[in-house]
Design a protein around this motif. Structure first.
Motif, short mmCIF file in Angstrom:
data_model
loop_
_atom_site.label_atom_id
_atom_site.label_comp_id
_atom_site.label_asym_id
_atom_site.label_seq_id
_atom_site.Cartn_x
_atom_site.Cartn_y
_atom_site.Cartn_z
N GLY A 1 0.80 -1.22 0.00
CA GLY A 1 0.00 0.00 0.00
C GLY A 1 0.83 1.27 0.00
O GLY A 1 0.70 2.11 -0.90
N PRO A 2 1.74 1.45 0.99
CA PRO A 2 2.57 2.66 1.02
C PRO A 2 3.48 2.80 -0.20
O PRO A 2 3.66 3.93 -0.71
N HIS B 1 0.31 -16.60 -3.01
CA HIS B 1 0.06 -15.75 -4.16
C HIS B 1 -0.69 -14.49 -3.76
O HIS B 1 -1.40 -14.46 -2.75
N LEU B 2 -0.52 -13.47 -4.56
CA LEU B 2 -1.26 -12.24 -4.35
C LEU B 2 -2.75 -12.49 -4.54
O LEU B 2 -3.15 -13.43 -5.24
N SER B 3 -3.57 -11.63 -3.96
CA SER B 3 -4.99 -11.71 -4.25
C SER B 3 -5.24 -11.07 -5.61
O SER B 3 -4.39 -10.35 -6.15
N SER B 4 -6.42 -11.30 -6.17
CA SER B 4 -6.76 -10.70 -7.47
C SER B 4 -6.74 -9.18 -7.39
O SER B 4 -6.27 -8.51 -8.32
N ARG C 1 -4.30 -4.08 -8.93
CA ARG C 1 -3.84 -2.73 -8.64
C ARG C 1 -2.36 -2.56 -9.02
O ARG C 1 -1.97 -1.56 -9.63
N LEU C 2 -1.57 -3.56 -8.67
CA LEU C 2 -0.15 -3.51 -8.98
C LEU C 2 0.09 -3.45 -10.48
O LEU C 2 0.85 -2.62 -10.99
N VAL D 1 -4.66 -9.19 -14.24
CA VAL D 1 -3.61 -8.22 -14.55
C VAL D 1 -3.95 -7.32 -15.74
O VAL D 1 -3.23 -6.36 -16.01
N GLY D 2 -5.03 -7.61 -16.46
CA GLY D 2 -5.37 -6.80 -17.62
C GLY D 2 -4.39 -7.01 -18.76
O GLY D 2 -3.62 -6.12 -19.11
#
Length: 291
Positions: A102-103, A161-164, A169-170, A213-214
Motif C-alpha cells: 500500500g505505502p 500468491h497475491l490476491s486478485s 492494482r499492482l 492483470v489486464g
C-alpha cells in the motif's frame, strides 16, 4: 557456541535495541545513515535473532519504522528509506508484501506524474528548465519511483500468491509507468511486470490470477516500449515482459477468456523481430520459434 556466532549474538543484543531506539521519533540530519546501519545489522544478525526470543520482534519493529519514515521528509531521504526497506526484505527473506504494498504503491502513484513523458522535450527527455523548481525535482522523484518499484518486486511473496485485487492494482500502476514513464522507470516497471506475470502463471490449477492483470493493457504497454527508439534497455526489458506474457497465456490456453491473447501477443512480437539491435531481434526469433 562457535566464537563467531557468540560474538554476533552479543553484537545483536547490544547494538540492535539501541539502534531501534535511535531510529524512532522525529527526523534529524543523517538519520537515513542510522537506518541503513540498523538494516545492515539486522541482515548480518538474522540467524541469531531468529533463535533469541528477545530479538525476534526486531525485524517487524524495523519494518514499521521504515514504513513510517518513507512517508515523511524530503524525496532523497524517502528514497534512501525505501532502498533500506528493500535491503531488509531481501536480506532477511521477510514476507511483508501486504504491509509494504500500500505505502509503496502510493509513492509510485503520487510521484508517477514526474515519470511521464515531457510534451515539449519528448518521451525520453531528461533536460529540465533551470527556472522550473518542479522540474528540478524530477530526477529525484524518478529515482524514488524506481526504488519503490524495485522494493515492491523484492517483497513479492514467495510462499503464497497475491490476491486478485492486489495483482490488479499492482499491474495497473506498473502498466501506467511502463507506458508513459522515462527510460529508468520504464525498465523498472517492465521488470516488475515480468515477475508479476510469472507469479500469476504459477497460481495453482485454475490460474485465475492471470486474468486480474489486464493482459490487453500489458500488451499495450509492451507495444509502446517496443517502439522506443533510443534506449535499448527499455526494448530489452519489454521483450522480457512479452516472454512472460507468452508463458502466462500458455498457462490459460484452454480458457475461452484468453482466446484473443495469443494473436495479440504475436503481433507485438513482430515489432521485436524487426528490431535493428541483433541481441533483441535474435532473442525474438528464438521466442517465435518456441511458440
Amino acid at each position: 557456541n562457535h566464537p563467531i556466532v557468540a560474538s554476533v549474538h552479543t553484537l545483536a543484543q547490544t547494538a540492535l535495541p539501541e539502534l531501534v531506539k535511535a531510529s524512532r521519533g522525529r527526523m534529524w540530519p543523517g538519520k537515513e545513515h542510522v537506518l541503513g546501519t540498523l538494516v545492515k545489522l539486522c541482515v548480518v544478525c538474522s540467524s541469531v535473532m531468529s533463535a533469541d526470543h528477545e530479538l525476534q520482534t526486531i525485524p517487524a519493529a524495523v519494518c514499521d519504522i521504515l514504513l513510517k519514515e518513507m512517508k515523511q521528509g524530503e524525496i532523497p531521504y524517502r528514497r534512501e528509506v525505501v532502498k533500506h526497506c528493500g535491503t531488509l526484505v531481501e536480506g532477511m527473506g521477510l514476507d511483508v508484501y501486504s504491509q509494504l504494498s500500500g505505502p509503496l504503491l502510493q509513492l509510485v502513484e503520487q510521484f508517477g506524474t514526474a515519470a511521464t513523458k515531457s510534451p515539449v522535450l519528448g518521451a525520453n527527455a531528461m533536460d529540465i528548465d533551470d527556472d522550473d523548481e518542479g522540474a528540478l525535482k524530477r530526477p529525484q522523484q524518478l529515482m524514488l519511483v524506481a526504488a519503490a518499484i524495485k522494493t515492491l518486486q523484492l517483497a513479492l511473496p514467495k510462499s503464497q500468491h497475491l490476491s486478485s485485487d492486489e495483482a490488479g492494482r499492482l499491474a495497473g500502476t506498473l502498466q501506467n509507468v511502463a507506458h508513459t514513464g522515462v527510460w529508468n522507470t520504464r525498465v523498472a516497471s517492465l521488470e516488475w511486470l515480468t515477475a508479476l506475470l510469472k507469479h500469476c502463471a504459477e497460481d495453482g490449477p485454475t490460474k485465475d490470477l492471470v486474468f486480474s492483470v489486464g493482459m490487453t493493457s500489458v500488451l499495450e504497454a509492451v507495444t509502446a516500449c517496443a517502439a522506443e527508439g533510443k534506449y535499448v534497455s527499455v526494448r530489452t526489458a519489454a521483450l522480457g515482459t512479452l516472454e512472460a506474457v507468452f508463458g502466462a497465456v500458455s498457462s490459460v490456453s484452454s480458457d475461452s477468456r484468453a482466446a484473443e491473447w495469443p494473436g495479440a501477443a504475436r503481433s507485438v512480437l513482430d515489432l521485436f523481430l524487426k528490431d535493428p539491435v541483433p541481441s533483441i531481434s535474435d532473442r525474438a526469433k528464438e521466442l517465435a520459434a518456441g511458440i
